[in-house]
Design an enzyme around this catalytic site. Sequence first.
Site, PDB file in Angstrom:
ATOM      1  N   ASP A   1      -5.968  52.514  29.141  1.00  0.00           N
ATOM      2  CA  ASP A   1      -7.084  52.889  29.465  1.00  0.00           C
ATOM      3  C   ASP A   1      -7.087  54.412  30.083  1.00  0.00           C
ATOM      4  O   ASP A   1      -6.274  54.394  31.212  1.00  0.00           O
ATOM      5  CB  ASP A   1      -7.988  51.933  30.230  1.00  0.00           C
TER       6      ASP A   1
ATOM      7  N   ASN B   1     -16.030  43.406  27.124  1.00  0.00           N
ATOM      8  CA  ASN B   1     -17.298  43.789  27.699  1.00  0.00           C
ATOM      9  C   ASN B   1     -18.175  43.722  26.176  1.00  0.00           C
ATOM     10  O   ASN B   1     -17.615  44.414  25.378  1.00  0.00           O
ATOM     11  CB  ASN B   1     -17.347  44.957  28.314  1.00  0.00           C
TER      12      ASN B   1
ATOM     13  N   GLY C   1     -21.465  45.349  30.044  1.00  0.00           N
ATOM     14  CA  GLY C   1     -20.790  46.613  30.646  1.00  0.00           C
ATOM     15  C   GLY C   1     -19.909  47.166  29.669  1.00  0.00           C
ATOM     16  O   GLY C   1     -19.114  48.011  29.918  1.00  0.00           O
ATOM     17  N   GLN C   2     -20.448  47.097  28.334  1.00  0.00           N
ATOM     18  CA  GLN C   2     -19.855  47.729  27.218  1.00  0.00           C
ATOM     19  C   GLN C   2     -20.225  49.338  27.174  1.00  0.00           C
ATOM     20  O   GLN C   2     -21.247  49.494  27.068  1.00  0.00           O
ATOM     21  CB  GLN C   2     -19.848  47.068  25.848  1.00  0.00           C
TER      22      GLN C   2
ATOM     23  N   HIS D   1     -13.079  46.150  21.804  1.00  0.00           N
ATOM     24  CA  HIS D   1     -11.814  46.300  22.466  1.00  0.00           C
ATOM     25  C   HIS D   1     -11.586  45.211  23.504  1.00  0.00           C
ATOM     26  O   HIS D   1     -12.291  45.019  24.049  1.00  0.00           O
ATOM     27  CB  HIS D   1     -11.722  47.869  23.300  1.00  0.00           C
TER      28      HIS D   1
ATOM     29  N   HIS E   1      -9.808  44.455  26.820  1.00  0.00           N
ATOM     30  CA  HIS E   1      -8.891  45.178  28.149  1.00  0.00           C
ATOM     31  C   HIS E   1      -7.853  44.032  28.464  1.00  0.00           C
ATOM     32  O   HIS E   1      -8.171  42.903  28.421  1.00  0.00           O
ATOM     33  CB  HIS E   1      -9.845  45.318  29.227  1.00  0.00           C
TER      34      HIS E   1
HETATM   35  P1  DGP Z   1     -15.797  49.160  28.204  1.00  0.00           P
HETATM   36  O1  DGP Z   1     -16.918  49.519  29.460  1.00  0.00           O
HETATM   37  O2  DGP Z   1     -15.419  47.562  28.062  1.00  0.00           O
HETATM   38  O3  DGP Z   1     -16.636  49.881  26.881  1.00  0.00           O
HETATM   39  O4  DGP Z   1     -14.484  50.052  28.225  1.00  0.00           O
HETATM   40  C1  DGP Z   1     -14.184  51.235  27.496  1.00  0.00           C
HETATM   41  C2  DGP Z   1     -13.053  51.834  28.223  1.00  0.00           C
HETATM   42  O5  DGP Z   1     -12.259  52.788  27.420  1.00  0.00           O
HETATM   43  C3  DGP Z   1     -13.065  52.422  29.592  1.00  0.00           C
HETATM   44  O6  DGP Z   1     -12.302  51.642  30.570  1.00  0.00           O
HETATM   45  C4  DGP Z   1     -12.568  53.830  29.688  1.00  0.00           C
HETATM   46  C5  DGP Z   1     -11.787  53.718  28.338  1.00  0.00           C
HETATM   47  N1  DGP Z   1     -11.919  55.060  27.489  1.00  0.00           N
HETATM   48  C6  DGP Z   1     -13.104  55.677  27.180  1.00  0.00           C
HETATM   49  N2  DGP Z   1     -12.683  56.752  26.455  1.00  0.00           N
HETATM   50  C7  DGP Z   1     -11.183  56.765  26.337  1.00  0.00           C
HETATM   51  C8  DGP Z   1     -10.645  57.636  25.627  1.00  0.00           C
HETATM   52  O7  DGP Z   1     -10.969  58.553  25.174  1.00  0.00           O
HETATM   53  N3  DGP Z   1      -9.191  57.441  25.753  1.00  0.00           N
HETATM   54  C9  DGP Z   1      -8.799  56.090  26.259  1.00  0.00           C
HETATM   55  N4  DGP Z   1      -7.325  55.843  26.446  1.00  0.00           N
HETATM   56  N5  DGP Z   1      -9.772  55.391  27.216  1.00  0.00           N
HETATM   57  C10 DGP Z   1     -10.851  55.698  27.123  1.00  0.00           C
END
Ligand code: DGP
Length: 113
Positions: free
Chosen positions: A29, A86, A92-93, A99, A101
């Site tokens: 992340d 999420n 909180g998405q 995805h 976590h």
């Molecule tokens: P959510 O809030 O559950 O939709 O989480 C999305 C997650 O994705 C957040 O923790 C940050 C991560 N994220 C967003 N954009 C990118 C990216 O371009 N690369 C990576 N590695 N993570 C990302």
Amino acid sequence: MDCIFCGIANKSVPTQLVHEDERVVAFRDLNPQAPTHLLIIPKAHYASIQDVPPEDLGIVGELVAVAQDLARERGIWPSGYRLVVNTGPQGGQTVGHLHVHLLAGRQMMWPPG
Ligand code: DGP
């Protein structure tokens, strides 16, 4: 369709993958919330877990199987970890591609807030 996680899955957005198979990839992340914070995603685009059709719900098990493997490989089992999906605005998405976590390496709190 402009989806950052599709870009990661199809390698048009260079990202170090910690897992790849035919249907799933995993990577770190960008904004880690724990010492280990991985995202496990299907290569196929589903906007959220709510959008997975009944005929492809097996993909959810595949994401969990990858989480199990990563937890074993990285020694975060049996200490423990948290899987979070999420879903939607109040869930909180923020990225509209399903995805999971995988968070580990510190004591998780409950309720999550
Ligand atoms: P959510 O809030 O559950 O939709 O989480 C999305 C997650 O994705 C957040 O923790 C940050 C991560 N994220 C967003 N954009 C990118 C990216 O371009 N690369 C990576 N590695 N993570 C990302």
